[in-house]
Design a protein around this motif. Structure first.
Motif, PDB file in Angstrom:
ATOM      1  N   LEU A  24       0.821  -1.216   0.000  1.00 40.89           N
ATOM      2  CA  LEU A  24       0.000   0.000   0.000  1.00 40.89           C
ATOM      3  C   LEU A  24       0.852   1.262   0.000  1.00 40.89           C
ATOM      4  N   LEU A  25       2.011   1.203   0.641  1.00 42.06           N
ATOM      5  CA  LEU A  25       2.908   2.355   0.627  1.00 42.06           C
ATOM      6  C   LEU A  25       3.406   2.632  -0.788  1.00 42.06           C
ATOM      7  N   VAL A  26       3.776   1.558  -1.506  1.00 42.31           N
ATOM      8  CA  VAL A  26       4.219   1.706  -2.899  1.00 42.31           C
ATOM      9  C   VAL A  26       3.065   2.201  -3.773  1.00 42.31           C
ATOM     10  N   VAL A  27       1.876   1.624  -3.573  1.00 44.14           N
ATOM     11  CA  VAL A  27       0.705   2.023  -4.350  1.00 44.14           C
ATOM     12  C   VAL A  27       0.369   3.490  -4.101  1.00 44.14           C
ATOM     13  N   TYR A  28       0.458   3.919  -2.842  1.00 45.15           N
ATOM     14  CA  TYR A  28       0.136   5.306  -2.505  1.00 45.15           C
ATOM     15  C   TYR A  28       1.068   6.282  -3.214  1.00 45.15           C
ATOM     16  N   HIS A  29       2.368   6.030  -3.113  1.00 47.71           N
ATOM     17  CA  HIS A  29       3.324   6.920  -3.762  1.00 47.71           C
ATOM     18  C   HIS A  29       3.200   6.854  -5.288  1.00 47.71           C
ATOM     19  N   GLY A  30       2.954   5.658  -5.824  1.00 43.10           N
ATOM     20  CA  GLY A  30       2.757   5.532  -7.260  1.00 43.10           C
ATOM     21  C   GLY A  30       1.528   6.280  -7.740  1.00 43.10           C
ATOM     22  N   THR A  31       0.461   6.233  -6.940  1.00 43.41           N
ATOM     23  CA  THR A  31      -0.772   6.931  -7.300  1.00 43.41           C
ATOM     24  C   THR A  31      -0.574   8.445  -7.306  1.00 43.41           C
ATOM     25  N   ILE A  32       0.062   8.956  -6.264  1.00 38.67           N
ATOM     26  CA  ILE A  32       0.310  10.399  -6.185  1.00 38.67           C
ATOM     27  C   ILE A  32       1.173  10.858  -7.355  1.00 38.67           C
ATOM     28  N   CYS A  33       2.270  10.138  -7.611  1.00 44.63           N
ATOM     29  CA  CYS A  33       3.187  10.533  -8.695  1.00 44.63           C
ATOM     30  C   CYS A  33       2.509  10.416 -10.063  1.00 44.63           C
ATOM     31  N   GLY A  34       1.779   9.325 -10.286  1.00 43.67           N
ATOM     32  CA  GLY A  34       1.119   9.118 -11.576  1.00 43.67           C
ATOM     33  C   GLY A  34       0.067  10.163 -11.870  1.00 43.67           C
ATOM     34  N   ASN A  35      -0.762  10.464 -10.879  1.00 45.69           N
ATOM     35  CA  ASN A  35      -1.821  11.461 -11.094  1.00 45.69           C
ATOM     36  C   ASN A  35      -1.267  12.874 -11.190  1.00 45.69           C
ATOM     37  N   LEU A  36      -0.228  13.173 -10.416  1.00 42.34           N
ATOM     38  CA  LEU A  36       0.409  14.491 -10.551  1.00 42.34           C
ATOM     39  C   LEU A  36       1.059  14.643 -11.925  1.00 42.34           C
ATOM     40  N   LEU A  37       1.594  13.547 -12.446  1.00 47.09           N
ATOM     41  CA  LEU A  37       2.182  13.584 -13.783  1.00 47.09           C
ATOM     42  C   LEU A  37       1.127  13.913 -14.832  1.00 47.09           C
ATOM     43  N   ILE A  38      -0.044  13.270 -14.738  1.00 45.44           N
ATOM     44  CA  ILE A  38      -1.119  13.535 -15.697  1.00 45.44           C
ATOM     45  C   ILE A  38      -1.593  14.985 -15.579  1.00 45.44           C
ATOM     46  N   ILE A  39      -1.762  15.478 -14.364  1.00 43.77           N
ATOM     47  CA  ILE A  39      -2.197  16.865 -14.166  1.00 43.77           C
ATOM     48  C   ILE A  39      -1.178  17.828 -14.780  1.00 43.77           C
ATOM     49  N   THR A  40       0.102  17.540 -14.581  1.00 44.78           N
ATOM     50  CA  THR A  40       1.159  18.402 -15.119  1.00 44.78           C
ATOM     51  C   THR A  40       1.172  18.380 -16.641  1.00 44.78           C
TER      52      THR A  40
ATOM     53  N   LYS B 183       0.046  21.647 -24.972  1.00 42.93           N
ATOM     54  CA  LYS B 183      -1.052  22.210 -25.752  1.00 42.93           C
ATOM     55  C   LYS B 183      -1.847  21.130 -26.488  1.00 42.93           C
ATOM     56  N   ASN B 184      -1.201  20.031 -26.830  1.00 41.03           N
ATOM     57  CA  ASN B 184      -1.905  18.940 -27.517  1.00 41.03           C
ATOM     58  C   ASN B 184      -2.945  18.265 -26.632  1.00 41.03           C
ATOM     59  N   LEU B 185      -2.827  18.442 -25.321  1.00 40.60           N
ATOM     60  CA  LEU B 185      -3.762  17.814 -24.382  1.00 40.60           C
ATOM     61  C   LEU B 185      -4.805  18.795 -23.862  1.00 40.60           C
TER      62      LEU B 185
ATOM     63  N   ILE C 189      -0.771  11.076 -24.539  1.00 42.34           N
ATOM     64  CA  ILE C 189      -0.098  11.313 -23.269  1.00 42.34           C
ATOM     65  C   ILE C 189       1.349  10.833 -23.318  1.00 42.34           C
ATOM     66  N   MET C 190       1.594   9.698 -23.968  1.00 43.58           N
ATOM     67  CA  MET C 190       2.967   9.207 -24.117  1.00 43.58           C
ATOM     68  C   MET C 190       3.812  10.194 -24.923  1.00 43.58           C
ATOM     69  N   LYS C 191       3.214  10.760 -25.959  1.00 36.36           N
ATOM     70  CA  LYS C 191       3.926  11.744 -26.773  1.00 36.36           C
ATOM     71  C   LYS C 191       4.230  13.005 -25.965  1.00 36.36           C
ATOM     72  N   ALA C 192       3.231  13.464 -25.201  1.00 40.94           N
ATOM     73  CA  ALA C 192       3.439  14.653 -24.354  1.00 40.94           C
ATOM     74  C   ALA C 192       4.505  14.386 -23.311  1.00 40.94           C
ATOM     75  N   MET C 193       4.548  13.159 -22.781  1.00 38.18           N
ATOM     76  CA  MET C 193       5.546  12.800 -21.781  1.00 38.18           C
ATOM     77  C   MET C 193       6.952  12.838 -22.400  1.00 38.18           C
ATOM     78  N   GLN C 194       7.090  12.321 -23.614  1.00 33.30           N
ATOM     79  CA  GLN C 194       8.386  12.330 -24.288  1.00 33.30           C
ATOM     80  C   GLN C 194       8.841  13.762 -24.579  1.00 33.30           C
ATOM     81  N   GLU C 195       7.893  14.609 -25.029  1.00 34.40           N
ATOM     82  CA  GLU C 195       8.245  15.993 -25.316  1.00 34.40           C
ATOM     83  C   GLU C 195       8.636  16.759 -24.055  1.00 34.40           C
ATOM     84  N   THR C 196       7.992  16.419 -22.950  1.00 27.44           N
ATOM     85  CA  THR C 196       8.253  17.141 -21.695  1.00 27.44           C
ATOM     86  C   THR C 196       9.592  16.745 -21.079  1.00 27.44           C
ATOM     87  N   PHE C 197       9.882  15.442 -21.080  1.00 23.42           N
ATOM     88  CA  PHE C 197      11.065  14.963 -20.365  1.00 23.42           C
ATOM     89  C   PHE C 197      12.274  14.724 -21.266  1.00 23.42           C
ATOM     90  N   PHE C 198      12.056  14.532 -22.539  1.00 27.20           N
ATOM     91  CA  PHE C 198      13.170  14.222 -23.413  1.00 27.20           C
ATOM     92  C   PHE C 198      13.363  15.259 -24.506  1.00 27.20           C
TER      93      PHE C 198
END
Length: 308
Positions: free
Chosen positions: A33-49, A55-57, A299-308
């Protein structure tokens, strides 16, 4: 829930049982549950960001996905920290005000998730069944209005439910056989009449739960019939791929919710009820960003553009 007297002042506290399992299993659940909690926070914050910065999203669908991520963060933050404490201590106490606060945020986030899943299904319906009118129907102004109006509305309804639940009287050892302040086990230990809260739940619950479900079913019946009439296999596959992620989330959410609250409690054990509650309170918020990111090219494309 545990009612205690202190200097002639009633200090209401409740004992949450959590999972009555062996120590090794509790430690394992704690780590998971500790791993799930941190994964959930990070994953959802990533989508919000990503939705906020890419602009594509900047479309209605991704706007509602970001709102769903906000709701998921509120839900899992309301549940998991206290659950981790319960697992470490093989049970734990929670104050009456804290219990009511937890119930308020829990119910509010669940109600908002019902609404958001409904709006997202309608968005897919318009995009597939009325593509030429999509931009004129699903405007940014409409999406913003829906969210601005619905969050306060569901909060007001939930506050009324919470107030009604807080009027109950609890006597003796107030032990809740659950890991959250769920209304079902709370009603079982109440020593006052539960007619009013049951009336409120029966009046408020079905509209919040069933009306969105009916809209989702009608939307997808029309979507599937439209897809089947498409002549191109490529068009059909593309249309199904845009809806499959949402269908998976809807199925997991409503399936677990119905079994917990609509199946008679005599037909399921306390452990089964807790496991199913974990599914829609903890693991659904964890699964949502995975489904909407790994299965989504934008979302995968936006992630690549943001981080890479």
């Amino acid at each position: 829930m545990m009612l205690q007297e202190n200097n002639q002042t009633a200090v209401r506290k409740f004992f949450l049982l959590g999972f009555q399992v062996s120590q090794n299993l509790r430690i394992f659940l704690f780590c998971v549950l500790l791993v799930v909690y941190h994964g959930t926070i990070c994953g959802n914050l990533l989508i919000i960001t990503l939705v906020s910065t890419s602009k594509n999203l900047h479309t209605p669908m991704y706007f509602f996905i970001s709102q769903l991520s906000i709701s998921d963060i509120i839900l899992i933050t309301d549940i998991v920290p206290n659950l981790l404490h319960i697992l470490l201590n093989n049970g734990g106490t929670i104050g009456f005000i804290s219990c009511m606060t937890q119930f308020f945020f829990f119910s509010s986030s669940e109600g908002c998730e019902c609404f958001l899943l409904t709006v997202m299904s309608y968005d897919r319906y318009v995009a597939i069944c009325n593509p030429l009118r999509y931009t004129s129907i699903m405007t940014n102004r409409l999406c913003l209005k829906l969210v601005i109006y619905y969050w306060p509305a569901i909060s007001f309804i939930t506050a009324f439910e919470t107030f009604t639940l807080s009027m109950l009287k609890f006597c003796g050892k107030n032990i809740i056989d659950h890991f959250i302040c769920d209304p079902v086990p709370m009603l079982e230990i109440a020593c006052s009449g539960t007619y009013l809260i049951e009336l409120v739940v029966s009046m408020v619950g079905p509209p919040i739960l069933f009306i969105p479900l009916i809209i989702i079913i009608v939307s997808y019946v029309n979507i599937i019939s439209t897809i089947l009439r498409m002549s191109s296999n490529i068009s059909r596959q593309k249309a199904f791929s845009t809806c499959s992620s949402h269908l998976i989330v809807v199925s997991i959410f409503y399936w677990s919710l119905f079994i917990v609250y609509l199946v008679p409690s005599k037909g399921q054990s306390s452990t089964n009820s807790k496991v199913l509650s974990l599914l829609y309170t903890v693991f659904t918020p964890f699964i949502n960003p995975i489904i909407y990111s790994l299965r989504n090219k934008d979302i995968m494309k936006a992630m690549q553009e943001t981080f890479f």
